[in-house]
Design a protein around this motif. Structure first.
Motif, mmCIF file in Angstrom:
data_model
loop_
_atom_site.group_PDB
_atom_site.id
_atom_site.type_symbol
_atom_site.label_atom_id
_atom_site.label_comp_id
_atom_site.label_asym_id
_atom_site.label_seq_id
_atom_site.Cartn_x
_atom_site.Cartn_y
_atom_site.Cartn_z
ATOM 1 N N THR A 31 4.294 21.523 28.830
ATOM 2 C CA THR A 31 5.683 21.088 28.684
ATOM 3 C C THR A 31 5.781 19.875 27.761
ATOM 4 O O THR A 31 5.107 18.868 27.971
ATOM 5 C CB THR A 31 6.292 20.729 30.047
ATOM 6 O OG1 THR A 31 6.186 21.861 30.927
ATOM 7 C CG2 THR A 31 7.760 20.353 29.910
ATOM 8 N N SER A 161 16.056 24.503 18.947
ATOM 9 C CA SER A 161 16.109 24.574 20.401
ATOM 10 C C SER A 161 17.545 24.781 20.841
ATOM 11 O O SER A 161 18.490 24.578 20.068
ATOM 12 C CB SER A 161 15.567 23.284 21.044
ATOM 13 O OG SER A 161 16.563 22.280 21.113
ATOM 14 N N LYS A 186 19.942 29.559 31.746
ATOM 15 C CA LYS A 186 18.945 30.617 31.572
ATOM 16 C C LYS A 186 19.587 31.875 30.991
ATOM 17 O O LYS A 186 19.037 32.506 30.080
ATOM 18 C CB LYS A 186 18.304 30.955 32.927
ATOM 19 C CG LYS A 186 17.290 29.959 33.428
ATOM 20 C CD LYS A 186 16.715 30.442 34.753
ATOM 21 C CE LYS A 186 15.665 29.509 35.298
ATOM 22 N NZ LYS A 186 15.132 29.976 36.613
ATOM 23 N N ALA A 189 20.382 31.293 27.324
ATOM 24 C CA ALA A 189 19.161 31.300 26.521
ATOM 25 C C ALA A 189 18.629 32.718 26.340
ATOM 26 O O ALA A 189 18.203 33.108 25.245
ATOM 27 C CB ALA A 189 18.102 30.419 27.175
ATOM 28 N N ASN A 190 18.653 33.504 27.400
ATOM 29 C CA ASN A 190 18.162 34.875 27.313
ATOM 30 C C ASN A 190 19.023 35.722 26.380
ATOM 31 O O ASN A 190 18.507 36.540 25.601
ATOM 32 C CB ASN A 190 18.118 35.508 28.702
ATOM 33 C CG ASN A 190 17.025 34.929 29.577
ATOM 34 O OD1 ASN A 190 16.045 34.379 29.069
ATOM 35 N ND2 ASN A 190 17.178 35.029 30.884
ATOM 36 N N PHE A 201 12.874 26.756 21.452
ATOM 37 C CA PHE A 201 12.521 26.262 22.779
ATOM 38 C C PHE A 201 13.758 25.767 23.519
ATOM 39 O O PHE A 201 14.836 25.621 22.932
ATOM 40 C CB PHE A 201 11.403 25.217 22.732
ATOM 41 C CG PHE A 201 11.733 23.935 22.002
ATOM 42 C CD1 PHE A 201 12.291 22.854 22.672
ATOM 43 C CD2 PHE A 201 11.432 23.786 20.652
ATOM 44 C CE1 PHE A 201 12.569 21.673 22.013
ATOM 45 C CE2 PHE A 201 11.695 22.606 19.982
ATOM 46 C CZ PHE A 201 12.272 21.545 20.667
ATOM 47 N N ARG A 202 13.612 25.531 24.831
ATOM 48 C CA ARG A 202 14.736 25.191 25.704
ATOM 49 C C ARG A 202 14.451 23.876 26.432
ATOM 50 O O ARG A 202 13.305 23.584 26.770
ATOM 51 C CB ARG A 202 14.936 26.295 26.742
ATOM 52 C CG ARG A 202 15.138 27.699 26.179
ATOM 53 C CD ARG A 202 14.894 28.758 27.249
ATOM 54 N NE ARG A 202 13.498 28.762 27.689
ATOM 55 C CZ ARG A 202 13.033 29.454 28.731
ATOM 56 N NH1 ARG A 202 13.864 30.194 29.454
ATOM 57 N NH2 ARG A 202 11.754 29.395 29.060
ATOM 58 N N HIS A 203 15.500 23.107 26.676
ATOM 59 C CA HIS A 203 15.353 21.903 27.494
ATOM 60 C C HIS A 203 16.676 21.583 28.180
ATOM 61 O O HIS A 203 17.742 21.721 27.602
ATOM 62 C CB HIS A 203 14.841 20.709 26.678
ATOM 63 C CG HIS A 203 15.544 20.442 25.385
ATOM 64 N ND1 HIS A 203 16.346 19.341 25.170
ATOM 65 C CD2 HIS A 203 15.546 21.131 24.207
ATOM 66 C CE1 HIS A 203 16.802 19.362 23.920
ATOM 67 N NE2 HIS A 203 16.336 20.436 23.322
ATOM 68 N N ALA A 216 12.657 24.135 36.494
ATOM 69 C CA ALA A 216 13.488 24.326 35.298
ATOM 70 C C ALA A 216 13.003 23.467 34.129
ATOM 71 O O ALA A 216 13.794 23.034 33.302
ATOM 72 C CB ALA A 216 14.943 24.005 35.623
ATOM 73 N N GLN A 217 11.686 23.261 34.067
ATOM 74 C CA GLN A 217 11.132 22.470 32.964
ATOM 75 C C GLN A 217 11.329 23.144 31.606
ATOM 76 O O GLN A 217 11.449 22.465 30.595
ATOM 77 C CB GLN A 217 9.632 22.247 33.169
ATOM 78 C CG GLN A 217 9.287 21.318 34.291
ATOM 79 C CD GLN A 217 7.780 21.138 34.443
ATOM 80 O OE1 GLN A 217 7.019 21.236 33.480
ATOM 81 N NE2 GLN A 217 7.344 20.881 35.663
ATOM 82 N N PHE A 218 11.322 24.469 31.605
ATOM 83 C CA PHE A 218 11.358 25.229 30.352
ATOM 84 C C PHE A 218 10.256 24.717 29.429
ATOM 85 O O PHE A 218 9.154 24.463 29.884
ATOM 86 C CB PHE A 218 12.748 25.168 29.722
ATOM 87 C CG PHE A 218 13.826 25.715 30.615
ATOM 88 C CD1 PHE A 218 13.803 27.054 31.006
ATOM 89 C CD2 PHE A 218 14.842 24.906 31.102
ATOM 90 C CE1 PHE A 218 14.774 27.572 31.850
ATOM 91 C CE2 PHE A 218 15.820 25.407 31.944
ATOM 92 C CZ PHE A 218 15.788 26.747 32.326
ATOM 93 N N GLU A 219 10.574 24.538 28.139
ATOM 94 C CA GLU A 219 9.520 24.127 27.209
ATOM 95 C C GLU A 219 9.503 22.618 26.950
ATOM 96 O O GLU A 219 8.564 22.092 26.363
ATOM 97 C CB GLU A 219 9.674 24.850 25.867
ATOM 98 C CG GLU A 219 9.358 26.331 25.920
ATOM 99 C CD GLU A 219 10.452 27.157 26.574
ATOM 100 O OE1 GLU A 219 10.116 28.025 27.418
ATOM 101 O OE2 GLU A 219 11.647 26.931 26.258
#
Length: 367
Positions: A31, A161, A186, A189-190, A201-203, A216-219
Motif C-alpha cells: 500500500t 488515480s 468501490k 471504481a469498478n 490506482f484508488r485511495h 479499504a486501503q486500496f492501493e
C-alpha cells in the motif's frame, strides 16, 4: 543577541518519523502512503516536513493549492504532488511544475483539458475526485460516461488515480454511513475500470480511516493530522507524538489588587490579590480571542496557568498566583506536555484549527 524567550514553534522530526512508522505499520506492504503537507504542513514548515517524509519513503504528497506545490518543487521535492483543490487560473503553473491536479467537476475537467492541449501535453497525470457523501468537491458516480466521452479520442490526459473522502471516519456512530461511502466508491471504481483500457490506482482513507477501515486501503492511503501527532481520538493519541511545540516566555509579572482589571475592555476583574504574567504572543500569532477569559491554559514550570482577560494582538495575560516563576521563564502553549487537542478543546474547536492558525511570524526551529 540571545534569542532566549522568543516565541517559537519547535518542530520535532523524530516525532514525525515515529508517527509515519506507526501508520505505515497499519498498512499492507504494497500500500502506498501519501503525506498531506498542505497549510504549511499543518502549521509547521512544509519544506522541512516534506524533505523528511521524502527521505522516509513517502510515495506521494498532497497540497491544497498550486502555490504550495510550487514551493515544494522549488525546494527540491521530486516525489509526485497531488493538488487537491487547484484553481483554473493556476493550471499553467501547475503543468510547468509537474504537479498533478484533482479534477472534481465537469467545468474543471474541461478547463484543464484545454490547458493541457495548449501546452501540448500527452498523457498528463490527473486524479479524479468522486463525491460519495461529503458533498464538498467531486464528480458524481453518474458522471463517468461524461468524463470518458470528454476524454474519448484525446491523449492530453491520463487518469492516474480516482479517490474520495470519508466524511466521518473517526466517528464510530457513523460507521454505517462510512461503509456506504466505501461501497459507493468501490462501485464507481469498478465501473470506471471496466470502461478504460489502462490501470489506475484508488485511495479513500484518511488518518482515522486507516485505523478504522483497514479493509479499504486500496492501493494508497492519505494521512495528514496523524503525521503531526493527533489521531482524532485519545486512545490513538497515546501512540503518537506531537510534532509541534509552541513556546514563549514571561515578559513581565504584575501584582494585582482586589478589584483591579486586566487587559482591554477590563475583560478580567480580580476577586482578590493575584499575580499575573504577560506573554509575547496573541491573536496575530494564532491564539484567537476565543481562548481568553478563562477558557484555555498554558504550562509554566509544569503547572497550568489560565489565560485571563481578552487576548490582545501581540500579548496574553495569565494567572500565575499559584506558580513559582520569574520573568524570562519558559511557557508551553501546547506540545508534548499539553496537547494542541486539549488546548483547542478548551474553546470548542479542534487541533487542526489551532495548529494551522500559528502565524508565519512565529519563529520555526527544528529539533
Amino acid at each position: 543577541m540571545s534569542n532566549i524567550g522568543e516565541t517559537t514553534l519547535e518542530i520535532d522530526l523524530s516525532a514525525l518519523e515515529h508517527n509515519f512508522k506507526y501508520f505505515k505499520s497499519k498498512l499492507n506492504p504494497q500500500t502506498k502512503f501519501l503525506g498531506v503537507v498542505k497549510a504549511f504542513a499543518y502549521g509547521t514548515d512544509m519544506v522541512v516536513i516534506a524533505k523528511k517524509l521524502e527521505a522516509l519513503g513517502t510515495d506521494y504528497f498532497a497540497v491544497a493549492y498550486v502555490k504550495e506545490g510550487v514551493l515544494l518543487r522549488d525546494a527540491g521535492i521530486t516525489s509526485p504532488i497531488l493538488v487537491l483543490h487547484p484553481q483554473p487560473i493556476n493550471f499553467g503553473v501547475l503543468i510547468d511544475h509537474c504537479l498533478e491536479p484533482s479534477l472534481y467537476s465537469p467545468r474543471i475537467l474541461k478547463l484543464f483539458l484545454e490547458h493541457a492541449n495548449e501546452k501540448k501535453q500527452t498523457h498528463y497525470p490527473v486524479h479524479l475526485k468522486f463525491n460519495t457523501g461529503l458533498n464538498r468537491l467531486g464528480f458524481w458516480e453518474n458522471d463517468i460516461d461524461y468524463i470518458l466521452k470528454t476524454l474519448d479520442a484525446r491523449n492530453e490526459l491520463k487518469i492516474k488515480s480516482i479517490f474520495s473522502h470519508l466524511a466521518a471516519s473517526e466517528d464510530q456512530g457513523e460507521r454505517e454511513f462510512s461503509l456506504t461511502q466505501i461501497s459507493t466508491f468501490k462501485k464507481t471504481a469498478n465501473e470506471l475500470k471496466e470502461k478504460v483500457d489502462y490501470s489506475f490506482f484508488r485511495h479513500m482513507l484518511n488518518t482515522s480511516g486507516v485505523l478504522n477501515y483497514p479493509e479499504a486501503q486500496f492501493e494508497m492511503v492519505r494521512s495528514g493530522i496523524g503525521l503531526y501527532g493527533y489521531g482524532n481520538h485519545s486512545e490513538i493519541d497515546k501512540h503518537l507524538k506531537p510534532v509541534a511545540t509552541l513556546k514563549t516566555s514571561i515578559s513581565q509579572i504584575h501584582k494585582i489588587e482586589p478589584g483591579e482589571s486586566v487587559g482591554y475592555n477590563r475583560g478580567y476583574t480580580s476577586d482578590g490579590y493575584r499575580v499575573t504574567a504577560t506573554l509575547p504572543i496573541g491573536h496575530a500569532d494564532g491564539i484567537g480571542r476565543q481562548y481568553g477569559n478563562g477558557k484555555a491554559t498554558v504550562i509554566i514550570n509544569g503547572k497550568h496557568a489560565t489565560i485571563i482577560g481578552n487576548v490582545c494582538m501581540d500579548m496574553i495575560m495569565v494567572d500565575i498566583t499559584h506558580i513559582d516563576c520569574k520573568e524570562g521563564d519558559e511557557v508551553i502553549v501546547f506540545g508534548k506536555e499539553s496537547s494542541a487537542e486539549s488546548f483547542a478543546n478548551s474553546s470548542g474547536t479542534i487541533s487542526y484549527e489551532i495548529l494551522t492558525a500559528i502565524s508565519q511570524r512565529v519563529k520555526r526551529t527544528v529539533v
